[in-house]
Design a protein around this motif. Structure first.
Motif, PDB file in Angstrom:
ATOM      1  N   TRP A 271     -12.728  13.583   3.904  1.00 32.48           N
ATOM      2  CA  TRP A 271     -12.503  12.141   4.008  1.00 32.48           C
ATOM      3  C   TRP A 271     -13.104  11.398   2.821  1.00 32.48           C
ATOM      4  O   TRP A 271     -12.538  10.404   2.343  1.00 32.48           O
ATOM      5  N   MET A 272     -14.233  11.868   2.325  1.00 34.53           N
ATOM      6  CA  MET A 272     -14.805  11.235   1.131  1.00 34.53           C
ATOM      7  C   MET A 272     -13.870  11.413  -0.062  1.00 34.53           C
ATOM      8  O   MET A 272     -13.630  10.471  -0.828  1.00 34.53           O
ATOM      9  N   GLY A 273     -13.326  12.622  -0.204  1.00 38.91           N
ATOM     10  CA  GLY A 273     -12.369  12.853  -1.282  1.00 38.91           C
ATOM     11  C   GLY A 273     -11.109  12.023  -1.112  1.00 38.91           C
ATOM     12  O   GLY A 273     -10.540  11.522  -2.090  1.00 38.91           O
ATOM     13  N   ALA A 274     -10.660  11.845   0.147  1.00 38.86           N
ATOM     14  CA  ALA A 274      -9.469  11.039   0.405  1.00 38.86           C
ATOM     15  C   ALA A 274      -9.699   9.578   0.026  1.00 38.86           C
ATOM     16  O   ALA A 274      -8.821   8.923  -0.538  1.00 38.86           O
ATOM     17  N   LEU A 275     -10.889   9.056   0.316  1.00 38.09           N
ATOM     18  CA  LEU A 275     -11.197   7.674  -0.049  1.00 38.09           C
ATOM     19  C   LEU A 275     -11.240   7.495  -1.562  1.00 38.09           C
ATOM     20  O   LEU A 275     -10.755   6.490  -2.101  1.00 38.09           O
ATOM     21  N   VAL A 276     -11.815   8.478  -2.247  1.00 37.64           N
ATOM     22  CA  VAL A 276     -11.846   8.413  -3.716  1.00 37.64           C
ATOM     23  C   VAL A 276     -10.424   8.455  -4.278  1.00 37.64           C
ATOM     24  O   VAL A 276     -10.078   7.709  -5.200  1.00 37.64           O
ATOM     25  N   ALA A 277      -9.588   9.329  -3.708  1.00 38.38           N
ATOM     26  CA  ALA A 277      -8.199   9.416  -4.163  1.00 38.38           C
ATOM     27  C   ALA A 277      -7.458   8.104  -3.908  1.00 38.38           C
ATOM     28  O   ALA A 277      -6.681   7.642  -4.746  1.00 38.38           O
ATOM     29  N   GLY A 278      -7.696   7.490  -2.735  1.00 38.55           N
ATOM     30  CA  GLY A 278      -7.060   6.211  -2.441  1.00 38.55           C
ATOM     31  C   GLY A 278      -7.493   5.127  -3.411  1.00 38.55           C
ATOM     32  O   GLY A 278      -6.674   4.322  -3.873  1.00 38.55           O
ATOM     33  N   LEU A 279      -8.784   5.107  -3.756  1.00 40.01           N
ATOM     34  CA  LEU A 279      -9.281   4.127  -4.723  1.00 40.01           C
ATOM     35  C   LEU A 279      -8.656   4.356  -6.093  1.00 40.01           C
ATOM     36  O   LEU A 279      -8.283   3.401  -6.786  1.00 40.01           O
ATOM     37  N   ALA A 280      -8.531   5.631  -6.486  1.00 41.80           N
ATOM     38  CA  ALA A 280      -7.913   5.946  -7.778  1.00 41.80           C
ATOM     39  C   ALA A 280      -6.466   5.479  -7.818  1.00 41.80           C
ATOM     40  O   ALA A 280      -5.992   4.931  -8.822  1.00 41.80           O
ATOM     41  N   VAL A 281      -5.738   5.682  -6.716  1.00 40.69           N
ATOM     42  CA  VAL A 281      -4.349   5.221  -6.649  1.00 40.69           C
ATOM     43  C   VAL A 281      -4.295   3.694  -6.755  1.00 40.69           C
ATOM     44  O   VAL A 281      -3.426   3.140  -7.440  1.00 40.69           O
ATOM     45  N   ALA A 282      -5.228   3.008  -6.083  1.00 41.42           N
ATOM     46  CA  ALA A 282      -5.243   1.550  -6.138  1.00 41.42           C
ATOM     47  C   ALA A 282      -5.486   1.056  -7.557  1.00 41.42           C
ATOM     48  O   ALA A 282      -4.826   0.124  -8.028  1.00 41.42           O
ATOM     49  N   VAL A 283      -6.435   1.677  -8.256  1.00 42.98           N
ATOM     50  CA  VAL A 283      -6.729   1.270  -9.629  1.00 42.98           C
ATOM     51  C   VAL A 283      -5.524   1.514 -10.534  1.00 42.98           C
ATOM     52  O   VAL A 283      -5.122   0.656 -11.316  1.00 42.98           O
ATOM     53  N   PHE A 284      -4.927   2.703 -10.409  1.00 45.63           N
ATOM     54  CA  PHE A 284      -3.775   3.046 -11.251  1.00 45.63           C
ATOM     55  C   PHE A 284      -2.595   2.111 -10.962  1.00 45.63           C
ATOM     56  O   PHE A 284      -1.974   1.578 -11.881  1.00 45.63           O
ATOM     57  N   TYR A 285      -2.297   1.916  -9.678  1.00 43.67           N
ATOM     58  CA  TYR A 285      -1.160   1.075  -9.304  1.00 43.67           C
ATOM     59  C   TYR A 285      -1.418  -0.378  -9.693  1.00 43.67           C
ATOM     60  O   TYR A 285      -0.519  -1.075 -10.164  1.00 43.67           O
ATOM     61  N   GLY A 286      -2.673  -0.833  -9.505  1.00 46.33           N
ATOM     62  CA  GLY A 286      -2.996  -2.201  -9.884  1.00 46.33           C
ATOM     63  C   GLY A 286      -2.857  -2.430 -11.374  1.00 46.33           C
ATOM     64  O   GLY A 286      -2.328  -3.452 -11.819  1.00 46.33           O
ATOM     65  N   ASN A 287      -3.316  -1.447 -12.185  1.00 49.64           N
ATOM     66  CA  ASN A 287      -3.167  -1.573 -13.638  1.00 49.64           C
ATOM     67  C   ASN A 287      -1.700  -1.564 -14.050  1.00 49.64           C
ATOM     68  O   ASN A 287      -1.292  -2.287 -14.952  1.00 49.64           O
ATOM     69  N   SER A 288      -0.887  -0.729 -13.388  1.00 43.95           N
ATOM     70  CA  SER A 288       0.539  -0.683 -13.703  1.00 43.95           C
ATOM     71  C   SER A 288       1.206  -2.022 -13.435  1.00 43.95           C
ATOM     72  O   SER A 288       2.010  -2.506 -14.228  1.00 43.95           O
ATOM     73  N   ARG A 289       0.871  -2.623 -12.287  1.00 49.71           N
ATOM     74  CA  ARG A 289       1.461  -3.931 -11.954  1.00 49.71           C
ATOM     75  C   ARG A 289       1.007  -4.997 -12.946  1.00 49.71           C
ATOM     76  O   ARG A 289       1.772  -5.887 -13.311  1.00 49.71           O
ATOM     77  N   THR A 290      -0.248  -4.907 -13.397  1.00 43.31           N
ATOM     78  CA  THR A 290      -0.749  -5.880 -14.367  1.00 43.31           C
ATOM     79  C   THR A 290       0.001  -5.772 -15.682  1.00 43.31           C
ATOM     80  O   THR A 290       0.403  -6.760 -16.282  1.00 43.31           O
ATOM     81  N   HIS A 291       0.214  -4.525 -16.127  1.00 47.76           N
ATOM     82  CA  HIS A 291       0.943  -4.315 -17.376  1.00 47.76           C
ATOM     83  C   HIS A 291       2.385  -4.804 -17.254  1.00 47.76           C
ATOM     84  O   HIS A 291       2.934  -5.386 -18.194  1.00 47.76           O
ATOM     85  N   GLU A 292       3.009  -4.559 -16.097  1.00 47.60           N
ATOM     86  CA  GLU A 292       4.376  -5.031 -15.899  1.00 47.60           C
ATOM     87  C   GLU A 292       4.441  -6.556 -15.921  1.00 47.60           C
ATOM     88  O   GLU A 292       5.361  -7.138 -16.493  1.00 47.60           O
ATOM     89  N   SER A 293       3.437  -7.191 -15.318  1.00 49.25           N
ATOM     90  CA  SER A 293       3.424  -8.656 -15.293  1.00 49.25           C
ATOM     91  C   SER A 293       3.266  -9.217 -16.697  1.00 49.25           C
ATOM     92  O   SER A 293       3.913 -10.187 -17.072  1.00 49.25           O
TER      93      SER A 293
END
Length: 329
Positions: free
Chosen positions: A182-204
């Motif tokens: 579960w700790m690894g899953a939370l880290v993976a979820g945070l990594a996805v959020a950072v990556f997806y958030g940066n992608s949306r920022t670049h698109e904007s």
């Protein structure tokens, strides 16, 4: 802060990975750990205890034990003669989780079977079986039982205190692994959020800045030929002959002259030099292309012919900012 869709995606990823980890470690891996812990417990027994549990497991299979059980005191090489369906079966139990049933072990056991008049054989160990031992064993009607197969048969025969201890140790290890999952899953979820958030920022940013995606034609411009310069002069504008500025002051006077002439062209409100090599031309709403007229003026000045033209539409206009270099030499 992350946007709601990004947080939702991160949450879904974390829950999915955490659930998969829980299912694996609490079901599949816990059973494997329990079997490994149980085999170690069997190997920690004295030889007499181990052999008696093996014989009890064979009785549950329907075998009758012909050899006296007290012969197990002779050591780890003790062999037992069993009977089922009026056929003799020879059993040999190898004590210890480090023991390996090899091809040589099978060959020696075949000789013992012939001496005892047994048609079938059972080679049992708390350890492992070498792959090359399986084929000769099958050819001689010998069943090879390693620790993984032996534990499920002996487990129901063991004292409850021992099985509870084995299950408890396996469950403790599984809980620790589930927590790490579960700790690894939370880290993976945070990594996805950072990556997806940066992608949306670049698109904007890309959507808000059309200039960043301007075609190559914006930055490229073919050199204006001598013939084009001679024939493309704007109507009503008298251009000087090709002129080379010999001093910085003279070159600056040429820039002022270029800005003055360009400002008189149709559809152009004013022109100004933003840098020594960039001429910003403010066009009106009706004007979409004025590069040819502006370049006709610039290319008549040798020091300024390679300058870049920046067409700036009116404020609030739907037109795009455009750039072009009139000549490359």
């Amino acid at each position: 802060m992350f946007e709601a869709p990004t947080l939702l995606l991160a949450l879904v990823v974390a829950i999915a990975l955490g659930t998969l980890g829980t299912l694996y470690f609490w079901t599949i891996r816990r059973r494997q750990d329990e079997a490994e812990t149980g085999v170690r417990a069997l190997s920690a027994m004295r030889w007499r205890e181990f052999s008696h549990f093996v014989l009890d497991a064979m009785r549950h299979r329907g075998y009758d034990v012909l050899t006296f059980e007290d012969e197990a005191d002779r050591g780890q090489q003790t062999e037992f003669l069993l009977m089922r369906d009026n056929e003799r079966t020879l059993l040999s139990a190898k004590h210890g989780s480090a023991y390996r049933l090899t091809q040589q072990t099978v060959a020696e056991f075949v000789a013992a079977m012939k001496f005892q008049g047994a048609r079938h054989g059972l080679l049992v160990t708390g350890g492992n079986v070498d792959p090359d031992a399986r084929k000769p064993a099958q050819q001689n009607s010998i069943e090879l039982i390693d620790g993984g197969k032996l534990w499920p048969e002996i487990r129901p025969l063991l004292p409850a205190s021992l099985t509870d201890e084995v299950r408890g140790e396996a469950a403790h290890r599984a809980r620790r692994q589930v927590t790490l999952a579960w700790m690894g899953a939370l880290v993976a979820g945070l990594a996805v959020a950072v990556f997806y958030g940066n992608s949306r920022t670049h698109e904007s940013v890309a959507e808000a800045t059309p200039l960043a995606a301007t075609p190559a034609s914006v930055m490229e411009a073919p050199a204006v030929s001598a013939a084009a310069v001679a024939t493309a002069s704007p109507i009503g504008v008298t251009l000087p002959e090709d002129n080379v500025a010999s001093t910085p002051a003279e070159e600056e006077r040429q820039r002022v002259e270029v800005a003055r002439i360009v400002s008189t062209l149709p559809g152009i409100e004013r022109a100004e030099w933003t840098t020594k090599s960039t001429l910003m031309v403010h066009v009106d709403e009706t004007s979409t292309e004025r590069f040819d007229e502006v370049c006709t003026v610039l290319t008549r000045f040798a020091n300024l012919r390679t300058s870049r033209v920046h067409l700036q539409p009116p404020e609030g206009s739907t037109q795009q900012v455009r750039f072009k270099q009139c000549a490359t030499f």
